[in-house]
Write an enzyme that holds these catalytic residues in place. Structure first.
Site, PDB file in Angstrom:
ATOM      1  N   ARG A 120       0.829  -1.221   0.000  1.00  0.00           N
ATOM      2  CA  ARG A 120       0.000   0.000   0.000  1.00  0.00           C
ATOM      3  C   ARG A 120       0.860   1.268   0.000  1.00  0.00           C
ATOM      4  NH1 ARG A 120      -3.135  -3.218   3.417  1.00  0.00           N
ATOM      5  NH2 ARG A 120      -4.963  -3.969   2.266  1.00  0.00           N
ATOM      6  N   LYS A 142       4.636  12.203 -10.647  1.00  0.00           N
ATOM      7  CA  LYS A 142       3.741  11.490 -11.577  1.00  0.00           C
ATOM      8  C   LYS A 142       4.391  10.152 -11.906  1.00  0.00           C
ATOM      9  CE  LYS A 142       1.120  14.989 -14.074  1.00  0.00           C
ATOM     10  NZ  LYS A 142       0.790  15.497 -15.423  1.00  0.00           N
ATOM     11  N   GLU A 184      12.785  19.190 -23.414  1.00  0.00           N
ATOM     12  CA  GLU A 184      12.071  19.502 -22.167  1.00  0.00           C
ATOM     13  C   GLU A 184      12.781  20.635 -21.406  1.00  0.00           C
ATOM     14  OE1 GLU A 184       9.160  18.021 -21.681  1.00  0.00           O
ATOM     15  OE2 GLU A 184       9.249  15.914 -22.304  1.00  0.00           O
ATOM     16  N   LYS A 226      10.532  23.329 -12.563  1.00  0.00           N
ATOM     17  CA  LYS A 226       9.577  22.231 -12.353  1.00  0.00           C
ATOM     18  C   LYS A 226       9.120  22.217 -10.894  1.00  0.00           C
ATOM     19  CE  LYS A 226       7.694  17.978 -13.292  1.00  0.00           C
ATOM     20  NZ  LYS A 226       7.688  16.814 -14.145  1.00  0.00           N
ATOM     21  N   GLU A 236      -2.207  18.874 -10.682  1.00  0.00           N
ATOM     22  CA  GLU A 236      -2.699  19.419 -11.952  1.00  0.00           C
ATOM     23  C   GLU A 236      -4.179  19.733 -11.882  1.00  0.00           C
ATOM     24  OE1 GLU A 236      -0.754  17.423 -15.215  1.00  0.00           O
ATOM     25  OE2 GLU A 236      -2.247  18.143 -16.623  1.00  0.00           O
ATOM     26  N   ARG A 241       0.098  23.383 -13.473  1.00  0.00           N
ATOM     27  CA  ARG A 241       0.950  22.257 -13.859  1.00  0.00           C
ATOM     28  C   ARG A 241       0.723  21.855 -15.314  1.00  0.00           C
ATOM     29  NH1 ARG A 241       2.919  16.939 -10.374  1.00  0.00           N
ATOM     30  NH2 ARG A 241       4.188  16.127 -12.071  1.00  0.00           N
ATOM     31  N   ASN A 245       2.729  20.725 -20.103  1.00  0.00           N
ATOM     32  CA  ASN A 245       2.370  19.916 -21.271  1.00  0.00           C
ATOM     33  C   ASN A 245       2.504  20.692 -22.580  1.00  0.00           C
ATOM     34  OD1 ASN A 245       1.719  17.743 -19.616  1.00  0.00           O
ATOM     35  ND2 ASN A 245      -0.365  18.487 -19.312  1.00  0.00           N
ATOM     36  N   HIS A 248       2.835  18.997 -25.935  1.00  0.00           N
ATOM     37  CA  HIS A 248       2.579  17.575 -25.745  1.00  0.00           C
ATOM     38  C   HIS A 248       1.318  17.073 -26.443  1.00  0.00           C
ATOM     39  CE1 HIS A 248       5.889  17.861 -22.980  1.00  0.00           C
ATOM     40  NE2 HIS A 248       5.794  16.597 -22.611  1.00  0.00           N
ATOM     41  N   HIS A 252       2.185  14.197 -28.671  1.00  0.00           N
ATOM     42  CA  HIS A 252       1.639  12.854 -28.455  1.00  0.00           C
ATOM     43  C   HIS A 252       0.971  12.309 -29.711  1.00  0.00           C
ATOM     44  CE1 HIS A 252       1.421  12.842 -23.754  1.00  0.00           C
ATOM     45  NE2 HIS A 252       2.606  12.485 -24.215  1.00  0.00           N
ATOM     46  N   HIS A 266      10.102  10.613 -27.393  1.00  0.00           N
ATOM     47  CA  HIS A 266       9.162  11.552 -26.757  1.00  0.00           C
ATOM     48  C   HIS A 266       9.618  13.009 -26.931  1.00  0.00           C
ATOM     49  CE1 HIS A 266       6.353  13.240 -23.882  1.00  0.00           C
ATOM     50  NE2 HIS A 266       7.368  13.767 -23.231  1.00  0.00           N
TER      51      HIS A 266
HETATM   52  N1  NAD Z   1       6.622  11.276 -14.738  1.00  0.00           N
HETATM   53  C1  NAD Z   1       6.753  12.359 -15.474  1.00  0.00           C
HETATM   54  O1  NAD Z   1       6.475  13.484 -15.012  1.00  0.00           O
HETATM   55  C2  NAD Z   1       7.265  12.227 -16.862  1.00  0.00           C
HETATM   56  C3  NAD Z   1       7.647  13.369 -17.560  1.00  0.00           C
HETATM   57  C4  NAD Z   1       8.198  13.204 -18.843  1.00  0.00           C
HETATM   58  C5  NAD Z   1       8.336  11.933 -19.382  1.00  0.00           C
HETATM   59  N2  NAD Z   1       7.948  10.840 -18.653  1.00  0.00           N
HETATM   60  C6  NAD Z   1       8.130   9.491 -19.182  1.00  0.00           C
HETATM   61  O2  NAD Z   1       9.532   9.263 -19.309  1.00  0.00           O
HETATM   62  C7  NAD Z   1       9.738   8.272 -20.322  1.00  0.00           C
HETATM   63  C8  NAD Z   1      10.878   8.697 -21.205  1.00  0.00           C
HETATM   64  O3  NAD Z   1      12.017   8.863 -20.405  1.00  0.00           O
HETATM   65  P1  NAD Z   1      13.478   8.797 -21.038  1.00  0.00           P
HETATM   66  O4  NAD Z   1      13.530   9.666 -22.211  1.00  0.00           O
HETATM   67  O5  NAD Z   1      14.406   9.004 -19.927  1.00  0.00           O
HETATM   68  O6  NAD Z   1      13.513   7.318 -21.615  1.00  0.00           O
HETATM   69  P2  NAD Z   1      14.201   5.954 -21.129  1.00  0.00           P
HETATM   70  O7  NAD Z   1      14.074   5.752 -19.687  1.00  0.00           O
HETATM   71  O8  NAD Z   1      13.668   4.912 -22.035  1.00  0.00           O
HETATM   72  O9  NAD Z   1      15.747   6.207 -21.469  1.00  0.00           O
HETATM   73  C9  NAD Z   1      16.157   6.371 -22.807  1.00  0.00           C
HETATM   74  C10 NAD Z   1      17.221   5.345 -23.205  1.00  0.00           C
HETATM   75  O10 NAD Z   1      18.465   5.712 -22.610  1.00  0.00           O
HETATM   76  C11 NAD Z   1      18.997   4.615 -21.871  1.00  0.00           C
HETATM   77  N3  NAD Z   1      19.773   5.236 -20.782  1.00  0.00           N
HETATM   78  C12 NAD Z   1      19.305   5.866 -19.686  1.00  0.00           C
HETATM   79  N4  NAD Z   1      20.283   6.455 -19.025  1.00  0.00           N
HETATM   80  C13 NAD Z   1      21.436   6.197 -19.687  1.00  0.00           C
HETATM   81  C14 NAD Z   1      22.795   6.560 -19.501  1.00  0.00           C
HETATM   82  N5  NAD Z   1      23.174   7.385 -18.497  1.00  0.00           N
HETATM   83  N6  NAD Z   1      23.700   6.095 -20.380  1.00  0.00           N
HETATM   84  C15 NAD Z   1      23.325   5.317 -21.431  1.00  0.00           C
HETATM   85  N7  NAD Z   1      22.052   4.972 -21.680  1.00  0.00           N
HETATM   86  C16 NAD Z   1      21.115   5.400 -20.815  1.00  0.00           C
HETATM   87  C17 NAD Z   1      17.806   3.813 -21.463  1.00  0.00           C
HETATM   88  O11 NAD Z   1      18.144   2.486 -21.202  1.00  0.00           O
HETATM   89  C18 NAD Z   1      16.933   3.943 -22.708  1.00  0.00           C
HETATM   90  O12 NAD Z   1      17.381   3.044 -23.696  1.00  0.00           O
HETATM   91  C19 NAD Z   1       8.421   8.130 -21.055  1.00  0.00           C
HETATM   92  O13 NAD Z   1       7.840   6.909 -20.688  1.00  0.00           O
HETATM   93  C20 NAD Z   1       7.584   9.290 -20.555  1.00  0.00           C
HETATM   94  O14 NAD Z   1       6.208   8.996 -20.535  1.00  0.00           O
HETATM   95  C21 NAD Z   1       7.422  10.980 -17.424  1.00  0.00           C
HETATM   96 ZN    ZN Z   2       7.396  15.404 -21.855  1.00  0.00          ZN
END
Ligand code: NAD
Ligand code: ZN
Length: 375
Positions: A120, A142, A184, A226, A236, A241, A245, A248, A252, A266
């Site tokens: 939980r 999030k 971003e 942020k 949000e 907040r 987006n 986005h 998206h 992304h």
């Molecule tokens: N929670 C939120 O507020 C929020 C905000 C924006 C995006 N997101 C989410 O984040 C995700 C995208 O995140 P991302 O772009 O970090 O993608 P990711 O986590 O897939 O990382 C991108 C790639 O880089 C690799 N990687 C990570 N760190 C590395 C490093 N230091 N050296 C070498 N390789 C490395 C990973 O294995 C992956 O292949 C999406 O799912 C999106 O929906 C969430």
């Molecule tokens: Zn984003």
């Protein structure tokens, strides 16, 4: 070391930023470990940084157990969530424990969600390793996995207890991922900080080349932005907040058209989406055309797409608008759009006519395709 507090009452926490922090994480994590073994969740690509973290935990007298998941968006799934929660339960994780998420946004979102439901709700710490995760997803609480119907549709708000950012880990991140994360960063300038957009124009190339001063400044400035926005509107609900987006809704739609695959990351979708939000604002007479052109020129200059065609998507306006209608931000039958009155002057517009968006996207597409065929 830069310390940025995220002020959320009893859910407040700190974001610490410093080159080499991973190797010193142990002493910072010791109070959260309470003498117990810590679980670290990471992916195959980030595994190369695991030994540094484990050695630093060990030096602080903390035993750790690593759970290594497959990399990629596919891990934000029920199947991986089940594997992860089973492993955490097998490790004897209790409510008062803190699980470490070492990775990009995928690991952060997945681990955060798992920790919101295991026993939980247990604690977790974010150690983001992509630029995107360092400037955006690791802060704000999030968490989510993806549903068949779309991205991030199953999740929870669950704040981390601490965020440790070591910009040095970005040295191993592929340039394409770094660039996508940069979208971003520049987003914060475009939302409400024109001075920061100026800084981005002058320093993006250095940042992407790995210049530590530019990188540290971009990360600290983005996290502060942020943190401010999240503190003002954690869930949000007031619209503040929602400004995060920017780009986005368009983005998206492009990601959906690319099947949420590596064809379009992304951040690449967000870059094109922000350029489209500005171009649409200009087309509607809301923003100066020169501002929209300045945004597009900056994104192009650093190798990010500024139109759907540049992002490899040549779908019609109708197709893209259909994707938007699947977006989770549909409200009472209308689709709120983030538009801009100028650089750093983003606002939420609930009166946008989807027909106008469709016609705009078709016009941009025809212009771009016309340009390509005349080359
Ligand atoms: N929670 C939120 O507020 C929020 C905000 C924006 C995006 N997101 C989410 O984040 C995700 C995208 O995140 P991302 O772009 O970090 O993608 P990711 O986590 O897939 O990382 C991108 C790639 O880089 C690799 N990687 C990570 N760190 C590395 C490093 N230091 N050296 C070498 N390789 C490395 C990973 O294995 C992956 O292949 C999406 O799912 C999106 O929906 C969430
Ligand atoms: Zn984003």
């Amino acid at each position: 070391m830069t310390l940025i507090p995220v002020a959320l009452g009893e859910r407040s926490y700190d974001v610490l930023i410093e080159g080499g922090l991973l190797a010193r994480a142990g002493t910072l994590l010791a109070p959260l470990a309470r003498g117990r073994r810590m679980a670290i969740v990471t992916d195959e690509n980030v595994r190369q940084h695991l030994a540094t973290l484990q050695a630093s935990l060990e030096a602080a007298g903390i035993a750790s157990e690593a759970i290594i998941l497959p990399p990629g968006e596919g891990s934000k799934s029920w199947a991986t969530l089940e594997t992860l929660t089973d492993r955490l339960i097998d490790l004897g994780i209790e409510r008062g424990d803190h699980v470490i998420a070492l990775g990009g946004g995928v690991i952060g979102d997945l681990v955060g969600f798992a920790c919101s439901i295991v026993k939980r709700g247990c604690g977790f710490v974010q150690i983001p390793t992509t630029l995107l995760a360092q400037v955006d997803s690791s802060v704000g609480g999030k968490t989510a996995i993806n549903a068949r119907a779309g991205k991030n549709l199953i999740g929870a708000f669950h704040q981390p207890a601490l965020v440790l950012i070591d910009p040095g880990v970005l040295d191993t991140l592929p340039l394409r991922q770094l660039r996508a994360g940069y979208a971003e960063v520049v987003k914060y300038g475009l939302i409400d900080d024109p001075d920061f957009f100026d800084w981005c124009e002058a320093n993006a190339a250095a940042l992407l080349a790995g210049d530590p001063a530019a990188r540290d400044h971009a990360i600290a400035h983005s996290v502060a932005a942020k943190a401010r926005i999240v503190a003002a509107d954690e869930r949000e609900t007031t619209g503040v907040r929602a400004l995060l987006n920017l780009g986005h809704t368009f983005g998206h739609a492009l990601e959906a058209e690319a099947g949420f695959s590596d064809r379009l990351l992304h951040g690449e979708g967000v870059a094109a989406g922000m350029a489209l939000a500005y171009a649409f604002s200009a087309a509607q007479g809301i923003a100066p055309t020169a501002d929209a052109e300045r945004v597009a020129a900056h994104l192009r200059a650093i190798g990010l797409p500024d139109t759907p065609v540049a992002a490899g998507i040549d779908a019609s306006g109708a197709t893209l608008v259909a994707h938007m209608l699947h977006d989770k931000k549909m409200e009472a039958g209308t689709l709120p759009f983030l538009l801009a009155r100028g650089i750093g002057r983003t606002y939420l517009d609930k009166t946008v006519d989807l027909g106008a968006v469709e016609a705009f996207l078709d016009r941009i597409r025809n212009e771009m395709l016309g340009e390509q065929s005349s080359l």
